[in-house]
Design a protein around this motif. Sequence first.
Motif, PDB file in Angstrom:
ATOM      1  N   LEU A   7      25.373  33.029  25.089  1.00 42.64           N
ATOM      2  CA  LEU A   7      25.878  32.207  26.186  1.00 42.64           C
ATOM      3  C   LEU A   7      26.616  30.990  25.633  1.00 42.64           C
ATOM      4  O   LEU A   7      27.689  30.630  26.135  1.00 42.64           O
ATOM      5  CB  LEU A   7      24.730  31.763  27.098  1.00 42.64           C
ATOM      6  CG  LEU A   7      25.114  30.934  28.307  1.00 42.64           C
ATOM      7  CD1 LEU A   7      25.989  31.744  29.261  1.00 42.64           C
ATOM      8  CD2 LEU A   7      23.876  30.428  29.030  1.00 42.64           C
ATOM      9  N   TRP A   8      26.075  30.372  24.602  1.00 43.02           N
ATOM     10  CA  TRP A   8      26.731  29.216  23.982  1.00 43.02           C
ATOM     11  C   TRP A   8      28.077  29.636  23.391  1.00 43.02           C
ATOM     12  O   TRP A   8      29.079  28.926  23.517  1.00 43.02           O
ATOM     13  CB  TRP A   8      25.831  28.606  22.914  1.00 43.02           C
ATOM     14  CG  TRP A   8      26.414  27.383  22.306  1.00 43.02           C
ATOM     15  CD1 TRP A   8      26.930  27.254  21.048  1.00 43.02           C
ATOM     16  CD2 TRP A   8      26.587  26.104  22.924  1.00 43.02           C
ATOM     17  NE1 TRP A   8      27.396  25.986  20.850  1.00 43.02           N
ATOM     18  CE2 TRP A   8      27.201  25.257  21.996  1.00 43.02           C
ATOM     19  CE3 TRP A   8      26.273  25.604  24.185  1.00 43.02           C
ATOM     20  CZ2 TRP A   8      27.511  23.944  22.268  1.00 43.02           C
ATOM     21  CZ3 TRP A   8      26.578  24.289  24.462  1.00 43.02           C
ATOM     22  CH2 TRP A   8      27.188  23.477  23.518  1.00 43.02           C
ATOM     23  N   GLY A   9      28.122  30.796  22.757  1.00 46.85           N
ATOM     24  CA  GLY A   9      29.389  31.305  22.221  1.00 46.85           C
ATOM     25  C   GLY A   9      30.405  31.562  23.330  1.00 46.85           C
ATOM     26  O   GLY A   9      31.596  31.290  23.174  1.00 46.85           O
ATOM     27  N   PHE A  10      29.926  32.076  24.460  1.00 42.81           N
ATOM     28  CA  PHE A  10      30.819  32.298  25.604  1.00 42.81           C
ATOM     29  C   PHE A  10      31.406  30.987  26.099  1.00 42.81           C
ATOM     30  O   PHE A  10      32.598  30.899  26.408  1.00 42.81           O
ATOM     31  CB  PHE A  10      30.054  33.004  26.732  1.00 42.81           C
ATOM     32  CG  PHE A  10      30.828  33.109  28.005  1.00 42.81           C
ATOM     33  CD1 PHE A  10      31.850  34.039  28.138  1.00 42.81           C
ATOM     34  CD2 PHE A  10      30.539  32.279  29.071  1.00 42.81           C
ATOM     35  CE1 PHE A  10      32.567  34.137  29.310  1.00 42.81           C
ATOM     36  CE2 PHE A  10      31.254  32.359  30.243  1.00 42.81           C
ATOM     37  CZ  PHE A  10      32.272  33.294  30.374  1.00 42.81           C
ATOM     38  N   PHE A  11      30.572  29.950  26.186  1.00 46.95           N
ATOM     39  CA  PHE A  11      31.066  28.640  26.631  1.00 46.95           C
ATOM     40  C   PHE A  11      32.113  28.092  25.651  1.00 46.95           C
ATOM     41  O   PHE A  11      33.111  27.502  26.069  1.00 46.95           O
ATOM     42  CB  PHE A  11      29.923  27.641  26.794  1.00 46.95           C
ATOM     43  CG  PHE A  11      29.085  27.884  28.016  1.00 46.95           C
ATOM     44  CD1 PHE A  11      29.643  28.342  29.191  1.00 46.95           C
ATOM     45  CD2 PHE A  11      27.722  27.645  27.991  1.00 46.95           C
ATOM     46  CE1 PHE A  11      28.881  28.554  30.317  1.00 46.95           C
ATOM     47  CE2 PHE A  11      26.948  27.849  29.117  1.00 46.95           C
ATOM     48  CZ  PHE A  11      27.523  28.318  30.286  1.00 46.95           C
ATOM     49  N   LYS A  12      31.876  28.277  24.353  1.00 43.30           N
ATOM     50  CA  LYS A  12      32.839  27.796  23.363  1.00 43.30           C
ATOM     51  C   LYS A  12      34.167  28.549  23.480  1.00 43.30           C
ATOM     52  O   LYS A  12      35.230  27.947  23.419  1.00 43.30           O
ATOM     53  CB  LYS A  12      32.254  27.936  21.956  1.00 43.30           C
ATOM     54  CG  LYS A  12      31.201  26.890  21.649  1.00 43.30           C
ATOM     55  CD  LYS A  12      30.469  27.112  20.357  1.00 43.30           C
ATOM     56  CE  LYS A  12      31.324  27.348  19.163  1.00 43.30           C
ATOM     57  NZ  LYS A  12      30.565  27.463  17.916  1.00 43.30           N
ATOM     58  N   GLU A  13      34.093  29.861  23.693  1.00 43.90           N
ATOM     59  CA  GLU A  13      35.310  30.644  23.860  1.00 43.90           C
ATOM     60  C   GLU A  13      36.039  30.255  25.139  1.00 43.90           C
ATOM     61  O   GLU A  13      37.271  30.211  25.170  1.00 43.90           O
ATOM     62  CB  GLU A  13      34.985  32.132  23.885  1.00 43.90           C
ATOM     63  CG  GLU A  13      34.570  32.704  22.550  1.00 43.90           C
ATOM     64  CD  GLU A  13      34.197  34.170  22.659  1.00 43.90           C
ATOM     65  OE1 GLU A  13      34.575  34.810  23.657  1.00 43.90           O
ATOM     66  OE2 GLU A  13      33.526  34.662  21.741  1.00 43.90           O
ATOM     67  N   SER A  14      35.298  29.980  26.200  1.00 46.00           N
ATOM     68  CA  SER A  14      35.907  29.584  27.464  1.00 46.00           C
ATOM     69  C   SER A  14      36.630  28.254  27.318  1.00 46.00           C
ATOM     70  O   SER A  14      37.734  28.075  27.844  1.00 46.00           O
ATOM     71  CB  SER A  14      34.844  29.462  28.559  1.00 46.00           C
ATOM     72  OG  SER A  14      34.232  30.695  28.786  1.00 46.00           O
ATOM     73  N   ARG A  15      36.024  27.339  26.609  1.00 42.48           N
ATOM     74  CA  ARG A  15      36.659  26.034  26.411  1.00 42.48           C
ATOM     75  C   ARG A  15      37.942  26.181  25.581  1.00 42.48           C
ATOM     76  O   ARG A  15      38.964  25.564  25.876  1.00 42.48           O
ATOM     77  CB  ARG A  15      35.690  25.083  25.732  1.00 42.48           C
ATOM     78  CG  ARG A  15      36.245  23.706  25.596  1.00 42.48           C
ATOM     79  CD  ARG A  15      35.214  22.729  25.137  1.00 42.48           C
ATOM     80  NE  ARG A  15      35.864  21.452  24.910  1.00 42.48           N
ATOM     81  CZ  ARG A  15      35.245  20.344  24.685  1.00 42.48           C
ATOM     82  NH1 ARG A  15      33.931  20.331  24.660  1.00 42.48           N
ATOM     83  NH2 ARG A  15      35.890  19.235  24.482  1.00 42.48           N
ATOM     84  N   ALA A  16      37.893  27.024  24.558  1.00 43.92           N
ATOM     85  CA  ALA A  16      39.089  27.262  23.749  1.00 43.92           C
ATOM     86  C   ALA A  16      40.182  27.907  24.599  1.00 43.92           C
ATOM     87  O   ALA A  16      41.360  27.579  24.458  1.00 43.92           O
ATOM     88  CB  ALA A  16      38.750  28.150  22.553  1.00 43.92           C
ATOM     89  N   GLU A  17      39.805  28.805  25.491  1.00 44.65           N
ATOM     90  CA  GLU A  17      40.789  29.455  26.363  1.00 44.65           C
ATOM     91  C   GLU A  17      41.397  28.453  27.343  1.00 44.65           C
ATOM     92  O   GLU A  17      42.592  28.507  27.633  1.00 44.65           O
ATOM     93  CB  GLU A  17      40.117  30.599  27.129  1.00 44.65           C
ATOM     94  CG  GLU A  17      41.062  31.495  27.861  1.00 44.65           C
ATOM     95  CD  GLU A  17      41.956  32.298  26.948  1.00 44.65           C
ATOM     96  OE1 GLU A  17      43.084  32.588  27.363  1.00 44.65           O
ATOM     97  OE2 GLU A  17      41.542  32.622  25.822  1.00 44.65           O
ATOM     98  N   LEU A  18      40.595  27.530  27.837  1.00 46.32           N
ATOM     99  CA  LEU A  18      41.113  26.510  28.745  1.00 46.32           C
ATOM    100  C   LEU A  18      42.134  25.612  28.055  1.00 46.32           C
ATOM    101  O   LEU A  18      43.055  25.106  28.690  1.00 46.32           O
ATOM    102  CB  LEU A  18      39.978  25.650  29.299  1.00 46.32           C
ATOM    103  CG  LEU A  18      39.273  26.198  30.523  1.00 46.32           C
ATOM    104  CD1 LEU A  18      38.086  25.308  30.891  1.00 46.32           C
ATOM    105  CD2 LEU A  18      40.222  26.308  31.690  1.00 46.32           C
TER     106      LEU A  18
END
Length: 126
Positions: free
Chosen positions: A67-78
């Motif tokens: 889940l933490w990795g998903f949040f990091k990827e989402s932030r990078a995508e934003l």
Amino acid sequence: MAVNAPVARQDFADRLKLVLAAGLLAAGIVGFYLLADQAQVLRVLAVLAGVASALLVAASSGPGGRLWGFFKESRAELRRVVWPTRRETGQTTAVVFVAAVVVGIMLWLFDWVISLAIGAFMGLGG
């Protein structure tokens, strides 16, 4: 992010960590009510301590790490998103507003014409 990534099984340690995290969260909430005769600050700190410790324990589990990795990827995508300028946003808003007004006027005209036709058909006209 892989689309067809296999789902990893939760092992006993991960489940234990998640149960411990839920227990810590519950302990923080229970602490809020047990400290009813104490200052409000202490009660809120008890809840915050329970939430913080529960998050730390949950993040150390397998699902928490994913889940933490998903949040990091989402932030990078934003960060890669190209946001519209203020001028583009204003122009788009104006176009939507004008389109809504035009559609509203058309619907009003259709309704008016249909009501005249029905009135003439039923002999309600003058």
